[in-house]
Motif scaffolding. Structure first.
Motif, short mmCIF file in Angstrom:
data_model
loop_
_atom_site.label_atom_id
_atom_site.label_comp_id
_atom_site.label_asym_id
_atom_site.label_seq_id
_atom_site.Cartn_x
_atom_site.Cartn_y
_atom_site.Cartn_z
N VAL A 110 -12.25 -6.47 -9.33
CA VAL A 110 -12.62 -5.25 -10.04
C VAL A 110 -11.37 -4.37 -10.09
N ILE A 111 -10.78 -4.29 -11.25
CA ILE A 111 -9.51 -3.55 -11.37
C ILE A 111 -9.81 -2.05 -11.38
N VAL A 112 -10.85 -1.70 -12.10
CA VAL A 112 -11.26 -0.29 -12.18
C VAL A 112 -12.76 -0.23 -11.93
N GLN A 113 -13.19 0.67 -11.08
CA GLN A 113 -14.62 0.77 -10.74
C GLN A 113 -15.22 2.04 -11.37
N GLN A 114 -16.25 1.85 -12.15
CA GLN A 114 -16.93 3.02 -12.77
C GLN A 114 -17.28 4.04 -11.68
N GLY A 115 -17.01 5.31 -11.96
CA GLY A 115 -17.35 6.38 -11.02
C GLY A 115 -16.21 6.76 -10.07
N ALA A 127 -9.80 8.49 -17.75
CA ALA A 127 -9.85 9.33 -16.55
C ALA A 127 -8.61 10.23 -16.49
N LEU A 128 -7.48 9.70 -17.00
CA LEU A 128 -6.26 10.50 -16.96
C LEU A 128 -6.26 11.58 -18.04
N LEU A 129 -6.81 11.21 -19.19
CA LEU A 129 -6.84 12.19 -20.29
C LEU A 129 -7.85 13.29 -20.03
N LYS A 130 -9.02 12.90 -19.49
CA LYS A 130 -10.10 13.88 -19.37
C LYS A 130 -10.24 14.47 -17.97
N GLY A 131 -9.54 13.88 -16.99
CA GLY A 131 -9.68 14.37 -15.62
C GLY A 131 -11.07 14.10 -15.07
N GLU A 132 -11.74 13.06 -15.57
CA GLU A 132 -13.10 12.73 -15.10
C GLU A 132 -13.06 11.41 -14.34
N PRO A 133 -14.16 11.07 -13.59
CA PRO A 133 -14.18 9.76 -12.91
C PRO A 133 -14.13 8.62 -13.94
N ARG A 134 -13.82 7.43 -13.45
CA ARG A 134 -13.76 6.27 -14.34
C ARG A 134 -15.07 6.10 -15.11
N ILE A 151 -12.46 7.90 -8.75
CA ILE A 151 -11.42 8.80 -9.27
C ILE A 151 -10.28 7.91 -9.76
N GLY A 152 -9.74 8.20 -10.93
CA GLY A 152 -8.71 7.31 -11.47
C GLY A 152 -7.36 8.00 -11.59
N ASP A 153 -6.32 7.32 -11.09
CA ASP A 153 -4.98 7.90 -11.17
C ASP A 153 -3.98 6.96 -11.81
N VAL A 154 -4.48 5.82 -12.28
CA VAL A 154 -3.54 4.80 -12.79
C VAL A 154 -3.93 4.37 -14.20
N PHE A 155 -2.90 4.15 -15.01
CA PHE A 155 -3.09 3.64 -16.37
C PHE A 155 -2.56 2.20 -16.40
N TYR A 156 -3.24 1.32 -17.12
CA TYR A 156 -2.87 -0.10 -17.11
C TYR A 156 -2.58 -0.62 -18.52
N ILE A 157 -1.58 -1.48 -18.61
CA ILE A 157 -1.39 -2.26 -19.84
C ILE A 157 -1.50 -3.71 -19.41
N LEU A 158 -2.37 -4.44 -20.09
CA LEU A 158 -2.60 -5.85 -19.72
C LEU A 158 -1.49 -6.70 -20.34
N TYR A 202 0.82 -4.04 -16.19
CA TYR A 202 1.83 -3.03 -15.87
C TYR A 202 1.10 -1.72 -15.68
N THR A 203 1.51 -0.96 -14.68
CA THR A 203 0.79 0.29 -14.41
C THR A 203 1.71 1.50 -14.48
N LEU A 204 1.07 2.63 -14.76
CA LEU A 204 1.77 3.92 -14.75
C LEU A 204 0.94 4.87 -13.90
N SER A 205 1.59 5.65 -13.07
CA SER A 205 0.86 6.65 -12.30
C SER A 205 0.49 7.81 -13.23
N ARG A 206 -0.37 8.69 -12.74
CA ARG A 206 -0.80 9.82 -13.56
C ARG A 206 0.41 10.64 -14.05
#
Ligand SMILES: Nc1ncnc2c1ncn2[C@@H]1O[C@@H]2COP(=O)(O)O[C@H]2[C@H]1O
Length: 411
Positions: free
Chosen positions: A318-323, A365-372, A325-332, A385-389
């Motif tokens: 599970v790379i990202v779990q709904q609900g 989550a990064l754009l809206k500041g909301e949970p995943r 807090i998200g701080d990472v952006f991913y490019i597959l 590839y990942t980017l931090s917030r």
């Protein structure tokens, strides 16, 4: 949007050609083609240079020519030996001449095509010692590099270590190398409006901003300047001249009083450059294929290359779990994943979307500041590839509108 031909020539082709011509003028080799081929193949780390070297099948012709020349040398040596034999009698197996000839032949056997070009005389005819130093190095036996050490207080060292952690160019270094870099950097304070770098000049160092703001400007054809980037804490500038051995691509001026750290060309080349170039080249090709990033210019894409961190996931992860807090952006980069969402608590998740190479996720989550808003699960092994917030905001900030518009795909 593909890169404009003029922009491509300016940014990719010209730096290489300019540098090649510089080297030609410095070395003035008798044999142009072997020199140029060798230079290009040894400087073919950038995609543009690689493109230039593509199709250079003259190598095999050179190899043949070299073999012919070696044959001639052998014949001449045999003649010399025969003449000497006439005068001094037959040579014994232990004689110096035989040893010398044998070692000559051994070294010929060892030679590969890339050794065809004889070492040029180290006579510098120009003043660009900084540029020529590395090219000469290719024929010079490599000397062990000893990085300079500039005295610093513990407080300065701590500040600098924190700045380097924030800098994409340096964040990938192992800690022994970070220590060397910290010792080799010098603090530099520039007052507002100081022009530290002039476009077109040679460059011998790069800078990392600790505090303040440095603005980058590119001259237009009509002489006016466009501001292309604001460098703030953690940003490096002046790296292009060192990475690609080209003149300064932009001018850089202090928008306010700024605290910078300066690193010299030699230290950069010996400690940071190899990894940085390899990372950029490896990623640049992939990023060109990511639809989201099509609008980025080449410089923005290079900065993004420095910032992206590779991460892998196994099938079923599970790379990202709904609900969460998200701080990472991913490019597959490779593999496939499924995006699924629980719409009503207690009911099963529904698949919203499938993701493949070049797709991105984790931006909401990064754009809206909301949970995943959904879960992302690896269907196969996934390389991302990942980017931090923070880097996401710094580098993809200009793409925010596209990202928000694209978010409708989840509806
Ligand atoms: N769009 C841009 N194109 C080229 N250089 C840029 C750009 N934006 C910022 N810069 C920086 O300006 C610096 C000028 O010196 P360098 O060419 O060594 O490295 C350059 C980059 O660090």
């Amino acid at each position: 949007m593909a890169q404009e031909p003029q922009e491509y020539i300016q940014q990719k082709v010209n730096p290489i050609l300019e540098n090649l011509v510089t080297q030609l003028l410095l070395e003035r080799p008798e044999q142009l083609a072997p020199f140029m081929i060798k230079w290009l193949s040894q400087n073919s780390k950038t995609p543009a240079a690689a493109a230039l070297t593509e199709g250079v099948n003259v190598l095999s012709e050179l190899k043949l020519e070299m073999e012919k020349l070696q044959e001639e040398v052998r014949e001449l040596e045999a003649q010399v030996e025969a003449k000497r034999g006439d005068k001094t009698g037959p040579l014994t197996a232990g004689s110096e001449a035989v040893d010398a000839l044998q070692s000559m032949e051994e070294s010929e056997d060892d030679e590969e095509v890339e050794d065809v070009v004889p070492p040029p005389a180290l006579t510098s005819r120009g003043h660009r010692a900084s540029v020529s130093a590395e090219a000469y190095g290719q024929w010079n036996p490599e000397k062990a590099f000893v990085a300079p050490v500039y005295e610093k207080s513990d407080e300065q060292k701590t500040r600098l270590a924190n700045v380097l952690k924030e800098s994409f160019l340096f964040s990938g270094l192992e800690s022994p190398d970070i220590k060397i870099v910290i010792d080799a950097m010098q603090e530099k304070i520039v007052e507002k409006d100081t022009r530290l770098i002039n476009q077109g000049e040679d460059g011998d160092c790069l800078y990392v901003v600790e505090e303040g703001q440095m603005n980058c400007y590119i001259r237009r054809q009509d002489g006016a300047e466009d501001m292309v980037k604001e460098c703030t804490s953690g940003d490096a500038f002046g790296e292009l001249a060192l990475l690609y051995n080209c003149p300064r691509a932009a001018s850089v001026q202090a928008a306010e009083r700024s605290v910078l750290w300066e690193l010299g060309r030699e230290s950069f080349n010996n400690i940071v450059k190899k990894a940085a170039v390899a990372h950029r080249d490896q990623l640049e090709e992939f990023l060109l294929k990511v639809p989201l990033l099509k609008g980025m210019d080449a410089y923005e894409r290079s900065s993004l290359c420095d910032a992206l961190q590779p991460t892998s996931f196994a099938q079923g992860d599970v790379i990202v779990q709904q609900g969460d807090i998200g701080d990472v952006f991913y490019i597959l980069q490779d593999g496939s994943a499924t995006v699924s969402k629980v719409y009503v608590a207690g009911t099963p998740a529904k698949e919203v979307l499938k993701l493949g190479p070049g797709d991105y996720f984790g931006e909401l989550a990064l754009l809206k500041g909301e949970p995943r808003a959904a879960s992302v699960i690896a269907l196969t092994e996934c390389k991302c590839y990942t980017l931090s917030r923070r880097t996401f905001n710094r580098l993809l900030g200009p793409l925010e509108e596209i990202l928000r518009r694209n978010a409708t795909k989840y509806d």
